[in-house]
Design a protein around this motif. Structure first.
Motif, PDB file in Angstrom:
ATOM      1  N   ARG A 115       0.831  -0.660   0.272  1.00  0.00           N
ATOM      2  CA  ARG A 115      -0.203   0.054   0.123  1.00  0.00           C
ATOM      3  C   ARG A 115       0.903   1.368   0.023  1.00  0.00           C
ATOM      4  O   ARG A 115       0.666   2.154  -0.528  1.00  0.00           O
ATOM      5  CB  ARG A 115      -1.022  -0.076   1.166  1.00  0.00           C
ATOM      6  N   HIS A 116       1.736   1.080   0.539  1.00  0.00           N
ATOM      7  CA  HIS A 116       3.041   2.570   0.726  1.00  0.00           C
ATOM      8  C   HIS A 116       3.997   2.140   0.010  1.00  0.00           C
ATOM      9  O   HIS A 116       4.682   3.085   0.320  1.00  0.00           O
ATOM     10  CB  HIS A 116       3.406   2.781   2.359  1.00  0.00           C
ATOM     11  N   GLY A 117       4.098   1.261  -0.797  1.00  0.00           N
ATOM     12  CA  GLY A 117       5.790   0.936  -1.630  1.00  0.00           C
ATOM     13  C   GLY A 117       7.097   1.020  -0.225  1.00  0.00           C
ATOM     14  O   GLY A 117       7.951   1.775  -1.357  1.00  0.00           O
ATOM     15  N   LEU A 118       6.298   0.483   0.426  1.00  0.00           N
ATOM     16  CA  LEU A 118       8.012   0.522   1.328  1.00  0.00           C
ATOM     17  C   LEU A 118       8.775  -0.663   1.201  1.00  0.00           C
ATOM     18  O   LEU A 118       9.547  -0.579   1.630  1.00  0.00           O
ATOM     19  CB  LEU A 118       7.642  -0.282   2.749  1.00  0.00           C
ATOM     20  N   HIS A 119       8.488  -1.523  -0.618  1.00  0.00           N
ATOM     21  CA  HIS A 119       9.524  -2.210  -0.891  1.00  0.00           C
ATOM     22  C   HIS A 119      10.131  -2.196  -2.483  1.00  0.00           C
ATOM     23  O   HIS A 119      11.453  -2.358  -2.607  1.00  0.00           O
ATOM     24  CB  HIS A 119       8.623  -3.637  -1.439  1.00  0.00           C
ATOM     25  N   ARG A 120      10.074  -0.523  -2.648  1.00  0.00           N
ATOM     26  CA  ARG A 120      10.395  -0.451  -3.644  1.00  0.00           C
ATOM     27  C   ARG A 120      11.105   1.410  -3.649  1.00  0.00           C
ATOM     28  O   ARG A 120      12.281   1.386  -3.705  1.00  0.00           O
ATOM     29  CB  ARG A 120       9.265  -0.212  -4.509  1.00  0.00           C
ATOM     30  N   GLN A 121      10.736   2.316  -2.540  1.00  0.00           N
ATOM     31  CA  GLN A 121      10.877   3.173  -2.171  1.00  0.00           C
ATOM     32  C   GLN A 121      10.926   3.867  -0.706  1.00  0.00           C
ATOM     33  O   GLN A 121      10.002   3.488  -0.410  1.00  0.00           O
ATOM     34  CB  GLN A 121      10.327   4.843  -3.103  1.00  0.00           C
ATOM     35  N   PRO A 122      11.977   4.645  -0.040  1.00  0.00           N
ATOM     36  CA  PRO A 122      11.588   5.665   1.624  1.00  0.00           C
ATOM     37  C   PRO A 122      10.326   5.630   1.131  1.00  0.00           C
ATOM     38  O   PRO A 122       9.715   6.601   0.086  1.00  0.00           O
ATOM     39  CB  PRO A 122      12.873   6.082   1.624  1.00  0.00           C
ATOM     40  N   GLY A 123       9.531   6.257   2.455  1.00  0.00           N
ATOM     41  CA  GLY A 123       8.272   6.486   2.236  1.00  0.00           C
ATOM     42  C   GLY A 123       8.637   7.920   3.118  1.00  0.00           C
ATOM     43  O   GLY A 123       9.727   8.647   3.083  1.00  0.00           O
ATOM     44  N   THR A 124       7.757   8.749   3.568  1.00  0.00           N
ATOM     45  CA  THR A 124       8.210   9.891   4.286  1.00  0.00           C
ATOM     46  C   THR A 124       8.211  10.031   5.988  1.00  0.00           C
ATOM     47  O   THR A 124       8.790  11.032   6.247  1.00  0.00           O
ATOM     48  CB  THR A 124       6.976  11.162   4.309  1.00  0.00           C
ATOM     49  N   ARG A 145      -0.930  -2.609  17.827  1.00  0.00           N
ATOM     50  CA  ARG A 145      -0.678  -1.168  16.674  1.00  0.00           C
ATOM     51  C   ARG A 145       0.899  -2.044  16.537  1.00  0.00           C
ATOM     52  O   ARG A 145       2.153  -2.598  17.571  1.00  0.00           O
ATOM     53  CB  ARG A 145      -0.766  -0.117  17.624  1.00  0.00           C
ATOM     54  N   GLN A 146       1.337  -1.545  14.999  1.00  0.00           N
ATOM     55  CA  GLN A 146       2.838  -1.688  14.263  1.00  0.00           C
ATOM     56  C   GLN A 146       3.510  -0.614  14.211  1.00  0.00           C
ATOM     57  O   GLN A 146       2.187  -0.552  13.381  1.00  0.00           O
ATOM     58  CB  GLN A 146       2.233  -2.814  13.557  1.00  0.00           C
ATOM     59  N   THR A 147       4.017  -0.579  13.756  1.00  0.00           N
ATOM     60  CA  THR A 147       4.664   1.021  12.906  1.00  0.00           C
ATOM     61  C   THR A 147       5.732   0.117  11.770  1.00  0.00           C
ATOM     62  O   THR A 147       6.292  -1.318  12.159  1.00  0.00           O
ATOM     63  CB  THR A 147       5.214   1.691  13.984  1.00  0.00           C
ATOM     64  N   TYR A 148       6.148   0.322  10.964  1.00  0.00           N
ATOM     65  CA  TYR A 148       6.532  -0.183   9.658  1.00  0.00           C
ATOM     66  C   TYR A 148       7.782   1.012   9.039  1.00  0.00           C
ATOM     67  O   TYR A 148       7.319   2.294   8.799  1.00  0.00           O
ATOM     68  CB  TYR A 148       6.088  -0.090   8.575  1.00  0.00           C
ATOM     69  N   THR A 149       8.594   1.240   8.572  1.00  0.00           N
ATOM     70  CA  THR A 149       9.306   1.984   8.486  1.00  0.00           C
ATOM     71  C   THR A 149      11.048   1.376   7.014  1.00  0.00           C
ATOM     72  O   THR A 149      11.022   0.123   7.642  1.00  0.00           O
ATOM     73  CB  THR A 149      10.847   2.964   9.583  1.00  0.00           C
ATOM     74  N   HIS A 150      10.680   2.331   6.159  1.00  0.00           N
ATOM     75  CA  HIS A 150      11.593   1.934   4.941  1.00  0.00           C
ATOM     76  C   HIS A 150      12.747   2.310   5.385  1.00  0.00           C
ATOM     77  O   HIS A 150      13.245   2.973   5.752  1.00  0.00           O
ATOM     78  CB  HIS A 150      11.523   2.254   4.099  1.00  0.00           C
ATOM     79  N   LEU A 151      13.407   0.898   5.425  1.00  0.00           N
ATOM     80  CA  LEU A 151      15.140   1.630   5.512  1.00  0.00           C
ATOM     81  C   LEU A 151      16.208   1.128   4.556  1.00  0.00           C
ATOM     82  O   LEU A 151      17.405   2.360   4.156  1.00  0.00           O
ATOM     83  CB  LEU A 151      16.054   0.573   7.326  1.00  0.00           C
ATOM     84  N   GLY A 152      15.945   0.700   3.642  1.00  0.00           N
ATOM     85  CA  GLY A 152      16.718   0.754   2.340  1.00  0.00           C
ATOM     86  C   GLY A 152      16.805  -0.305   1.516  1.00  0.00           C
ATOM     87  O   GLY A 152      15.918  -1.258   2.166  1.00  0.00           O
ATOM     88  N   ARG A 153      17.500  -0.386   0.466  1.00  0.00           N
ATOM     89  CA  ARG A 153      17.918  -1.696  -0.544  1.00  0.00           C
ATOM     90  C   ARG A 153      18.638  -3.078   0.235  1.00  0.00           C
ATOM     91  O   ARG A 153      19.675  -2.125   1.121  1.00  0.00           O
ATOM     92  CB  ARG A 153      18.209  -1.355  -1.474  1.00  0.00           C
TER      93      ARG A 153
END
Length: 202
Positions: A115-124, A145-153
């Motif tokens: 939904r948030h494209g976290l597997h392709r690019q960092p979010g805000t 309650r859970q939190t997801y944060t993009h870390l990088g490739r």
């Protein structure tokens, strides 16, 4: 217009001393999946599920059956217009959640990532979610309650940090948004082509 892509993944699941396989029809903005899992902890069990999402990869239904030596349990979890029901009974504590999260099932980590494209690019920044979490094998449903944060490739995909309470794990996802490696929980097994024994080409 092309139809959904059909994918299959099998994971070794460490806490349950077992395995989980999912067959996924992945479309533009929605998916369906069916899966089987087997585990030995806290008792031997066999699990099957069917998952449906609506636009935005928002869960619309999760149906789960678990069989043990003593009993068979079933769960019908539904979501429509922001309202959740568990076996037909309204659960207001879940209202506002967009996703289900089936315990010991790497498949259900996919929806918020897509939904948030976290597997392709960092979010805000970190994305905070309320989940309808289903424990296995008892199939109790809780708000979580859970939190997801993009870390990088990473070498073969993207790493996303998962946090819930005091638990944290840096999960590797592939370019389809499916779990490759979930430390302490599961790891994807290599695919074997039909007709190929032992994973080696003839």
């Amino acid at each position: 217009m092309s139809g959904p892509r059909r994918l299959a993944r099998t994971w070794e699941v460490f806490p349950g001393s077992g395995y989980s396989t999912a067959w996924v029809d992945l479309g533009q903005g929605a998916l369906t999946a069916r899966g089987h899992a087997v585990g030995r902890d806290p008792e031997p069990y066999w699990l099957t599920y069917a998952l449906e999402t609506s636009d935005g990869y928002v869960t619309s239904r999760l149906h789960v059956t678990v069989e043990t030596a003593a009993t068979t349990r079933a769960l019908d979890l539904r979501h429509a217009s922001g309202r959740w029901t568990v076996d037909g009974a309204h659960r207001p504590d879940l209202d506002g959640a967009l996703d289900c999260d089936l315990g010991l099932c790497p498949m259900t980590n996919t929806m918020p990532v897509l939904r948030h494209g976290l597997h392709r690019q960092p979010g805000t920044g970190p994305h905070h979610f309320l989940m309808a979490w289903v424990s296995v094998p008892d199939l109790a449903v809780e708000a979580n309650r859970q939190t997801y944060t993009h870390l990088g490739r990473a070498e073969h995909g993207t790493r996303v940090r998962y946090e819930s309470g005091d638990f944290r794990a840096d999960i590797a996802f592939d370019d389809d948004g499916l779990v490759l490696d979930y430390p302490s929980l599961a790891a994807s097994l290599p695919s074997v082509r039909p007709g190929v024994r032992g994973g080696h080409a003839p």
